[in-house]
Design an enzyme around this catalytic site. Structure first.
Site, PDB file in Angstrom:
ATOM      1  N   TYR A  25       0.744  -1.097  -0.083  1.00  9.32           N
ATOM      2  CA  TYR A  25      -0.198  -0.026   0.179  1.00  9.32           C
ATOM      3  C   TYR A  25       0.948   1.235   0.029  1.00  9.32           C
ATOM      4  O   TYR A  25       2.132   1.220  -0.476  1.00  9.32           O
ATOM      5  CB  TYR A  25      -1.078   0.098   1.125  1.00  9.32           C
ATOM      6  CG  TYR A  25      -2.211   0.819   1.040  1.00  9.32           C
ATOM      7  CD1 TYR A  25      -3.057   0.472  -0.095  1.00  9.32           C
ATOM      8  CD2 TYR A  25      -2.365   1.898   1.743  1.00  9.32           C
ATOM      9  CE1 TYR A  25      -4.109   1.666  -0.200  1.00  9.32           C
ATOM     10  CE2 TYR A  25      -3.317   2.603   1.843  1.00  9.32           C
ATOM     11  CZ  TYR A  25      -4.284   2.695   0.671  1.00  9.32           C
ATOM     12  OH  TYR A  25      -5.209   3.358   0.214  1.00  9.32           O
ATOM     13  N   LYS A  39      -6.231  -1.785  -0.931  1.00 11.19           N
ATOM     14  CA  LYS A  39      -6.950  -1.249   0.256  1.00 11.19           C
ATOM     15  C   LYS A  39      -7.581  -2.801   0.667  1.00 11.19           C
ATOM     16  O   LYS A  39      -7.664  -3.252   1.680  1.00 11.19           O
ATOM     17  CB  LYS A  39      -8.013  -0.371  -0.335  1.00 11.19           C
ATOM     18  CG  LYS A  39      -8.786   0.452   1.116  1.00 11.19           C
ATOM     19  CD  LYS A  39      -7.413   1.489   1.421  1.00 11.19           C
ATOM     20  CE  LYS A  39      -7.937   2.640   2.355  1.00 11.19           C
ATOM     21  NZ  LYS A  39      -7.133   3.673   2.586  1.00 11.19           N
ATOM     22  N   GLU A  90     -12.741   5.491  -2.222  1.00 15.21           N
ATOM     23  CA  GLU A  90     -11.428   5.904  -1.941  1.00 15.21           C
ATOM     24  C   GLU A  90     -10.943   6.611  -3.090  1.00 15.21           C
ATOM     25  O   GLU A  90     -11.164   6.488  -4.180  1.00 15.21           O
ATOM     26  CB  GLU A  90     -10.855   4.286  -1.953  1.00 15.21           C
ATOM     27  CG  GLU A  90      -8.972   4.610  -1.695  1.00 15.21           C
ATOM     28  CD  GLU A  90      -8.811   4.795  -0.051  1.00 15.21           C
ATOM     29  OE1 GLU A  90      -8.036   5.341   0.255  1.00 15.21           O
ATOM     30  OE2 GLU A  90      -9.820   4.588   0.712  1.00 15.21           O
ATOM     31  N   ASP A 102     -10.799   8.421   3.093  1.00 17.91           N
ATOM     32  CA  ASP A 102     -10.168   9.735   2.997  1.00 17.91           C
ATOM     33  C   ASP A 102     -10.664  10.684   3.911  1.00 17.91           C
ATOM     34  O   ASP A 102     -10.019  11.339   4.621  1.00 17.91           O
ATOM     35  CB  ASP A 102     -10.025  10.181   1.625  1.00 17.91           C
ATOM     36  CG  ASP A 102      -9.426   9.241   0.582  1.00 17.91           C
ATOM     37  OD1 ASP A 102      -8.743   8.892   0.879  1.00 17.91           O
ATOM     38  OD2 ASP A 102     -10.152   9.069  -0.359  1.00 17.91           O
ATOM     39  N   ALA A 155      -7.297  22.878   4.156  1.00 22.43           N
ATOM     40  CA  ALA A 155      -8.619  22.919   4.210  1.00 22.43           C
ATOM     41  C   ALA A 155      -9.220  22.014   3.244  1.00 22.43           C
ATOM     42  O   ALA A 155     -10.321  22.684   2.437  1.00 22.43           O
ATOM     43  CB  ALA A 155      -9.281  24.225   4.739  1.00 22.43           C
ATOM     44  N   GLY A 156      -8.637  20.920   2.598  1.00 19.75           N
ATOM     45  CA  GLY A 156      -9.340  20.040   1.818  1.00 19.75           C
ATOM     46  C   GLY A 156     -10.100  19.212   2.295  1.00 19.75           C
ATOM     47  O   GLY A 156     -10.741  19.261   3.692  1.00 19.75           O
ATOM     48  N   THR A 157     -10.540  18.263   1.641  1.00 17.62           N
ATOM     49  CA  THR A 157     -11.126  17.196   2.100  1.00 17.62           C
ATOM     50  C   THR A 157     -11.148  16.611   3.324  1.00 17.62           C
ATOM     51  O   THR A 157     -11.832  16.315   4.319  1.00 17.62           O
ATOM     52  CB  THR A 157     -11.646  16.031   0.913  1.00 17.62           C
ATOM     53  OG1 THR A 157     -12.161  16.541  -0.358  1.00 17.62           O
ATOM     54  CG2 THR A 157     -12.769  14.805   1.446  1.00 17.62           C
ATOM     55  N   ALA A 158      -9.814  16.206   3.324  1.00 16.84           N
ATOM     56  CA  ALA A 158      -9.388  15.427   4.658  1.00 16.84           C
ATOM     57  C   ALA A 158      -9.119  16.391   5.715  1.00 16.84           C
ATOM     58  O   ALA A 158      -9.552  15.815   6.885  1.00 16.84           O
ATOM     59  CB  ALA A 158      -7.862  14.887   4.301  1.00 16.84           C
ATOM     60  N   ASN A 162       1.582  13.276   3.792  1.00 13.71           N
ATOM     61  CA  ASN A 162       2.530  12.182   3.566  1.00 13.71           C
ATOM     62  C   ASN A 162       2.689  12.117   2.035  1.00 13.71           C
ATOM     63  O   ASN A 162       1.814  12.889   1.535  1.00 13.71           O
ATOM     64  CB  ASN A 162       2.296  10.858   4.047  1.00 13.71           C
ATOM     65  CG  ASN A 162       0.899  10.161   3.247  1.00 13.71           C
ATOM     66  OD1 ASN A 162       0.861   9.945   2.276  1.00 13.71           O
ATOM     67  ND2 ASN A 162      -0.135  10.454   4.191  1.00 13.71           N
ATOM     68  N   ASN A 179      -4.342   5.106   8.805  1.00 15.08           N
ATOM     69  CA  ASN A 179      -5.651   4.624   8.500  1.00 15.08           C
ATOM     70  C   ASN A 179      -5.689   3.118   8.767  1.00 15.08           C
ATOM     71  O   ASN A 179      -6.978   2.676   9.141  1.00 15.08           O
ATOM     72  CB  ASN A 179      -6.362   4.963   6.953  1.00 15.08           C
ATOM     73  CG  ASN A 179      -6.353   6.762   6.965  1.00 15.08           C
ATOM     74  OD1 ASN A 179      -5.775   7.216   7.983  1.00 15.08           O
ATOM     75  ND2 ASN A 179      -7.447   7.032   6.232  1.00 15.08           N
TER      76      ASN A 179
END
Length: 557
Positions: free
Chosen positions: A98, A171, A242, A266, A299-302, A414, A459
């Site tokens: 992964y 995944k 994903e 995510d 300040a994105g999706t994550a 990362n 995760n």
């Protein structure tokens, strides 16, 4: 030579079916019964001996990508052996099968293509969807988990089109190795809606649709058809989304989360594992969750997904909803987000600040910086999801330390080239006061006679157990209570109170960790009223549901 003598003998079907193939573990009696006489060397090796040899073969590969390719070839040949090797060396092999190595495999997918794995659904042929799933020749009760991606935002590498199928495959491999999700009951899916990456569109070997990404109403209709088709054909399956683009990921979850059994790792998985680290840190800092002040850089999706879960945790600890939202500050490319900005995304708006609040704050090129925000807000938690390497400077960390006794600092971007600050620097600049977790594996840090164990907000510590618990409970949806239960279960597996103690458990024993998490998730599903299965002994039901990479009687038939 006659035609019969010229014909190449067909390989017996059991040897080309990775779910049934045992290789040289087939006994002589099994070889006779399955028509394998003379098709294998005489020696019979146990699964354990085969795993020892496969691991040795993997170790001599030249680099991590070569190891990834070797393991995928093993996956295509003999799934039980593949998962035996993976489960026994999971901490070592997780970054190989992964993140981060899978990113390189995705980039080279069309050039390294060997054999198909999964279902490929094209937006150019939406009416083929049901027919495609029907080729699996499995019944409606035979699928527990489907992982799909449209590959718009793969890890930290962006849009890689049809190569994203490897993220779905990877995944699912972690789901099986870490939580015992039965590999016979999972399906990886590529939702091929095109790609905006010119290098792929110009590549004569590219295997996906050769047009820009389809967006708007046609895209929405394709996603809705996918949800309707999968939930109709496989009504018990958890539908894992994903690496979708930021706006699509959140919109799909919000629009369909109450109607279908959806999970977005995510947003929800990243949020829950970061919440787990925060719950551990709160035990040390002495500041109640309801009193935390959070600054999110990126300040994105994550980032906003994590903010949502930390805000919800504040509310559950006694803050009212308005107060919870008011204790979150978002910083993005525009600087501190304020309500007068015209380019805010819908999911950022609930946290945008009143411009009057920051009227006298210092600005550079019209934007309020991270450092200025930290100095003014005096946050207790600083979260990095920006992928801006070095963004958490010495000045920022020192300002955090001046504002609170035990600053909680999570640079979780990362890979390493994108992390906001290295833990060794954060520890030194805070004079050992910072409570740190990262998104990458980091060796222990020595400072002032103390060894600091740096927990990884990976995760994989959470989503396998969450998925297993959802499957065992038959939950009709993944609730906020189930996510909190998973986060709390992970946090409870460590004692963060000792000097330099990690905020999160290691990934060394993920199967045991996932079982504990799954048990907590089943109980939460029951409490939230979404469970359709009610086991008498929850822990026992979880352990019985975990598939083991072993050869069982009749498995080769």
């Amino acid at each position: 030579m006659t035609e019969s003598h010229a014909r190449t003998p067909e390989t017996p079907s059991v040897l080309v079916d990775p779910l049934r193939n045992r290789g040289v573990a087939f006994t002589q009696e099994e070889r006779d019964a399955l028509g394998l006489t003379g098709r294998l060397p005489s020696g019979v090796l146990t699964l354990e001996r085969q795993a020892q040899r496969a691991y040795q073969q993997m170790q001599v590969q030249g680099n991590d990508l070569a190891k990834n390719v070797y393991l995928e070839q093993l996956h295509d040949r003999n799934e039980t052996l593949y998962f035996k090797v993976l489960a026994e060396h999971l901490a070592e092999l997780l970054p190989v099968v992964y993140d981060p190595t899978v990113g390189e495999a995705i980039e080279k997918y069309s050039h390294e293509y060997r054999r198909p794995r999964g279902i490929f659904l094209s937006i150019d042929r939406p009416d083929d969807m049901e027919k495609a799933f029907a080729t699996l020749q499995i019944g409606p009760e035979d699928v527990d988990l489907i992982v799909c991606t449209d590959a718009e935002e793969i890890l930290g590498i962006g849009d890689w089109g049809v190569g994203g199928i490897q993220i779905s495959v990877g995944k699912l491999a972690v789901y099986t190795a870490a939580a015992g999700i039965d590999p016979r009951r999972v399906v990886p899916v590529s939702l091929d809606v095109g790609t905006d990456r010119k290098s792929l569109l110009d590549d004569p070997l590219y295997l996906g649709n050769r047009h820009p990404r389809v967006r708007g109403t046609d895209y929405d209709a394709f996603i809705e058809k996918y949800l309707e088709t999968t939930s109709s054909m496989f009504p018990n399956a958890l539908l894992h989304f994903e690496d979708f683009g930021p706006s699509n990921a959140r919109r799909i979850l919000e629009q369909y989360g109450g109607r279908y059994r959806i999970f977005n790792d995510d947003m929800q998985g990243t949020g829950a594992i970061t919440l787990a680290a925060a719950l551990s840190a709160v035990k040390v800092s002495g500041v109640r969750m309801r009193d935390q002040k959070l600054v999110v850089f990126g300040a994105g999706t994550a980032g906003v997904g994590i903010a949502d879960q930390l805000r919800d945790a504040m509310i559950r600890d006694g803050a009212d909803p308005e107060q919870g939202a008011a204790q979150v500050w978002l910083i993005d490319k525009q600087g501190l987000l304020t309500r007068d900005m015209t380019d805010l995304r819908d999911f950022q708006q609930p946290y945008a600040r009143d411009p009057a609040e920051a009227a006298d704050w210092a600005r550079r090129d019209g934007a309020i910086s991270l450092l200025e925000t930290v100095r003014r807000v005096k946050p207790t938690i600083l979260l990095g999801t920006s992928t801006v390497h070095g963004a958490f400077t010495r000045e920022v960390v020192e300002a955090m330390s001046e504002g609170t006794e035990r600053p909680i600092i999570f640079p979780i971007s990362n890979p390493t080239s994108r992390i906001e600050a290295m833990p060794a620097d954060v520890i030194a600049w805070s004079r050992g006061k910072a409570l740190v977790a990262t998104g990458i594996p980091v060796p222990p840090v020595e400072y002032d006679g103390v060894t600091y164990q740096i927990g990884q907000a990976n995760n994989a510590l959470l989503y396998p157990g969450l998925g297993l618990g959802t499957i065992v409970s038959g939950a009709s949806q993944v609730t906020a209570g189930m996510l909190l239960a998973a986060a709390q279960a992970v946090a409870d597996q460590v004692d963060p109170s000792g000097p330099g103690a990690s905020l999160l458990p290691p990934v060394d024993n993920l199967r045991e960790s996932s079982a504990i998490t799954a048990t907590a998730v089943v109980k939460a599903a029951l409490e939230d009223g979404v469970a359709t299965s009610k086991p008498i002994d929850t822990a026992e039901a979880v352990r019985e549901a975990m598939w083991q990479p072993v050869h069982t009687d009749g498995a080769a038939a």
